[in-house]
Design a protein around this motif. Structure first.
Motif, PDB file in Angstrom:
ATOM      1  N   THR A 197      -6.048  -1.424  -8.196  1.00 34.69           N
ATOM      2  CA  THR A 197      -6.095  -1.225  -6.749  1.00 34.69           C
ATOM      3  C   THR A 197      -5.811   0.239  -6.426  1.00 34.69           C
ATOM      4  O   THR A 197      -5.403   1.024  -7.288  1.00 34.69           O
ATOM      5  CB  THR A 197      -5.053  -2.101  -6.041  1.00 34.69           C
ATOM      6  OG1 THR A 197      -3.736  -1.650  -6.420  1.00 34.69           O
ATOM      7  CG2 THR A 197      -5.207  -3.568  -6.427  1.00 34.69           C
TER       8      THR A 197
ATOM      9  N   ILE B  59      -3.377   7.316   2.458  1.00 30.45           N
ATOM     10  CA  ILE B  59      -2.796   5.994   2.213  1.00 30.45           C
ATOM     11  C   ILE B  59      -2.001   5.540   3.430  1.00 30.45           C
ATOM     12  O   ILE B  59      -2.037   4.369   3.822  1.00 30.45           O
ATOM     13  CB  ILE B  59      -1.872   6.032   0.971  1.00 30.45           C
ATOM     14  CG1 ILE B  59      -2.649   6.476  -0.272  1.00 30.45           C
ATOM     15  CG2 ILE B  59      -1.214   4.674   0.736  1.00 30.45           C
ATOM     16  CD1 ILE B  59      -3.690   5.497  -0.745  1.00 30.45           C
TER      17      ILE B  59
ATOM     18  N   SER C 282       0.822  -1.218   0.000  1.00 26.70           N
ATOM     19  CA  SER C 282       0.000   0.000   0.000  1.00 26.70           C
ATOM     20  C   SER C 282       0.853   1.264   0.000  1.00 26.70           C
ATOM     21  O   SER C 282       0.487   2.278  -0.607  1.00 26.70           O
ATOM     22  CB  SER C 282      -0.933   0.009   1.220  1.00 26.70           C
ATOM     23  OG  SER C 282      -1.859  -1.050   1.153  1.00 26.70           O
TER      24      SER C 282
ATOM     25  N   THR D  28      -3.350   1.327  -4.772  1.00 26.40           N
ATOM     26  CA  THR D  28      -1.924   1.558  -5.003  1.00 26.40           C
ATOM     27  C   THR D  28      -1.635   1.733  -6.482  1.00 26.40           C
ATOM     28  O   THR D  28      -0.907   2.650  -6.893  1.00 26.40           O
ATOM     29  CB  THR D  28      -1.097   0.389  -4.447  1.00 26.40           C
ATOM     30  OG1 THR D  28      -1.402   0.220  -3.056  1.00 26.40           O
ATOM     31  CG2 THR D  28       0.384   0.644  -4.612  1.00 26.40           C
ATOM     32  N   GLU D  29      -2.205   0.877  -7.291  1.00 27.58           N
ATOM     33  CA  GLU D  29      -2.001   0.981  -8.738  1.00 27.58           C
ATOM     34  C   GLU D  29      -2.576   2.284  -9.288  1.00 27.58           C
ATOM     35  O   GLU D  29      -2.072   2.832 -10.271  1.00 27.58           O
ATOM     36  CB  GLU D  29      -2.631  -0.222  -9.438  1.00 27.58           C
ATOM     37  CG  GLU D  29      -1.924  -1.530  -9.160  1.00 27.58           C
ATOM     38  CD  GLU D  29      -2.740  -2.752  -9.548  1.00 27.58           C
ATOM     39  OE1 GLU D  29      -2.173  -3.861  -9.560  1.00 27.58           O
ATOM     40  OE2 GLU D  29      -3.952  -2.601  -9.822  1.00 27.58           O
TER      41      GLU D  29
ATOM     42  N   LEU E 230       3.487   1.814  -1.529  1.00 29.20           N
ATOM     43  CA  LEU E 230       4.027   2.126  -2.853  1.00 29.20           C
ATOM     44  C   LEU E 230       3.283   3.306  -3.489  1.00 29.20           C
ATOM     45  O   LEU E 230       3.807   3.991  -4.367  1.00 29.20           O
ATOM     46  CB  LEU E 230       3.924   0.911  -3.780  1.00 29.20           C
ATOM     47  CG  LEU E 230       4.952  -0.200  -3.592  1.00 29.20           C
ATOM     48  CD1 LEU E 230       4.614  -1.388  -4.481  1.00 29.20           C
ATOM     49  CD2 LEU E 230       6.358   0.302  -3.906  1.00 29.20           C
ATOM     50  N   ALA E 231       2.064   3.526  -3.024  1.00 28.61           N
ATOM     51  CA  ALA E 231       1.277   4.641  -3.573  1.00 28.61           C
ATOM     52  C   ALA E 231       1.854   5.992  -3.185  1.00 28.61           C
ATOM     53  O   ALA E 231       1.677   6.979  -3.910  1.00 28.61           O
ATOM     54  CB  ALA E 231      -0.165   4.539  -3.086  1.00 28.61           C
TER      55      ALA E 231
END
Length: 433
Positions: free
Chosen positions: A242, A163, A61, A244-245, A63-64
């Protein structure tokens, strides 16, 4: 060593290091290791701290976070602010105090895209404050409007703090993202009500009727920027990607917008943009790593439970406890930036509010609103300083003009804190809780 002594050692060491101008992240780590050394050996404490730091950032998560930071930097330099200002002006320009409402709506739109209160206050205020002054608005009022509405971008997604919090709280990232829309719009509406009353009282000018051709042009120009929100929210809620994506998709779209559509960023500008994003990411990720050590120390020593018991001893009424927590967070926000404050106080207060049935998402958005107010309050409010800088005014001159906005925003905060519907309606509607 008892829980009280451990807590005193942790807080005292942390406060001392901050007073000595040691960076917040380093202060967190040192105070945590010193506290662990009081109950464990120094070698073991250092080893555990290292493990917790690595584990604290080992999350998909998170990574966002760097992607949203990069998206914000691209927004700041991509010429998107002017498109949103033009769009806001045709929507609210005819309301009494139209330029002030344009500033508020512009901050809300730009802040929600960039995720930064400072960026919004500079990008939008830098354009609109001179325009308002030229039209006969009081400069202090114009600056107060800009500063008060700047933090809406911290609450309305995409926002990095939305996030980070669910990773700490163990709640739904999607639910947390969806929870910010209504409270963020309530903040903006509170500012607009105050601006309307003051503008009406002082007979500030309104914009003339906009020709249909101009309305259509500004609307079309703003569509590509506004589509970012649709892409992110629609993609997440439909399951195409998602949360994150979605951050990576946001970066790709913003790059396309800035380089191809608006042509405001050149390829040669990208290295500096990437470097700025990397520096900000490094600071935040190091904060997260360090705060994970402090969270472990507090959990290991039972400090959150002790604080919870202390609050309950003051009153058994959950509404009184919630008010106390709100007041504490408001004070904390005056002295600490939002990210370290969320990292430090989430493990302290979350167990307390969960004990009387408060949803972690509801508490999270309440906490972000509280600490967002700290962005516009002295002595360390970053949006307050940037807003004063843009307006070329001293901070002391802003306190009186901004007081009515503080009062209105506090009312919005209390509604969010005590009425769960405002933060939980959208997550519940979309099945994210």
């Amino acid at each position: 060593m008892g829980t009280f002594q451990v807590g005193l050692l942790l807080i005292g060491t942390f406060a001392l290091l901050l007073a000595l101008s040691v960076p917040v992240s380093v202060s967190i780590i040192i105070s945590s290791v010193v506290t662990m050394a009081s109950t464990l050996s120094l070698d073991l404490g250092t080893f555990v701290a290292s493990q917790r730091m690595v584990g604290g950032v080992d999350s998909f998560s998170l990574l966002a976070v760097p992607f949203y930071i990069l998206c914000g930097v691209l927004m700041n330099t991509g010429g998107i602010a002017q498109k949103l200002i033009d769009f806001a002006k045709i929507l609210v320009g005819r309301i009494p105090g139209g330029l002030a409402h344009t500033n508020i709506l512009g901050n809300t739109l730009f802040g929600s895209l960039s995720g930064s209160s400072v960026a919004a206050s500079v990008a939008i205020g830098g354009v609109l404050i001179p325009m308002e002054e030229k039209e006969g608005y009081d400069k202090k009022f114009a600056a107060a409007v800009n500063i008060a509405s700047a933090p809406t971008g911290l609450i309305i997604p995409p926002s990095g703090i939305l996030i980070i919090y669910p990773v700490l709280a163990g709640c739904s990232v999607v639910g947390m993202i969806m929870s910010g829309y209504i409270p963020g719009l309530m903040w903006a509406l509170a500012c607009m009500v105050v601006a309307y009353v003051i503008a009406k009282k002082n007979h500030y000018p309104t914009a003339g009727k906009v020709p249909a051709s101009v309305f259509f042009k500004y609307f079309v120009d703003a569509i590509p920027s506004l589509l970012l929100i649709v892409i992110i929210v629609g993609g997440v809620m439909s399951g195409i990607f998602t949360a994150t994506e979605s951050a990576a998709v946001a970066v790709a779209y913003t790059l396309f917008l800035s380089i191809v559509v608006y042509r405001s960023i050149k390829i040669k500008d990208l290295p500096k943009i990437l470097l700025d994003a990397c520096e900000t990411t490094a600071v935040i990720m190091f904060l997260i790593a360090g705060s994970n050590v402090m969270s472990f120390v507090m959990s290991f020593t039972g400090l959150p439970s002790a604080i919870g018991n202390a609050l309950i001893s003051v009153s058994s009424n959950k509404y009184v406890i919630l008010l106390i927590i709100n007041l504490v967070l408001l004070v904390v926000g005056c002295f600490m930036d939002i990210t370290p404050a969320v990292l430090i106080f989430t493990p302290i207060f979350l167990p307390v509010v969960q004990s009387f049935g408060m949803d972690p998402i509801h508490f999270g958005i309440m906490m972000v609103m509280n600490l967002g107010i700290g962005n516009i309050t002295p002595p360390v409010g970053s949006a307050l300083f940037s807003g004063c800088s843009v307006a070329d005014m001293d901070m002391e001159d802003m306190i009186k003009p901004i007081l009515p906005f503080y009062a209105a925003i506090f009312v919005a905060l209390m509604l969010v804190a005590y009425v769960p519907w405002f933060s939980m309606a959208l997550p519940t509607l979309f099945g994210a809780v």
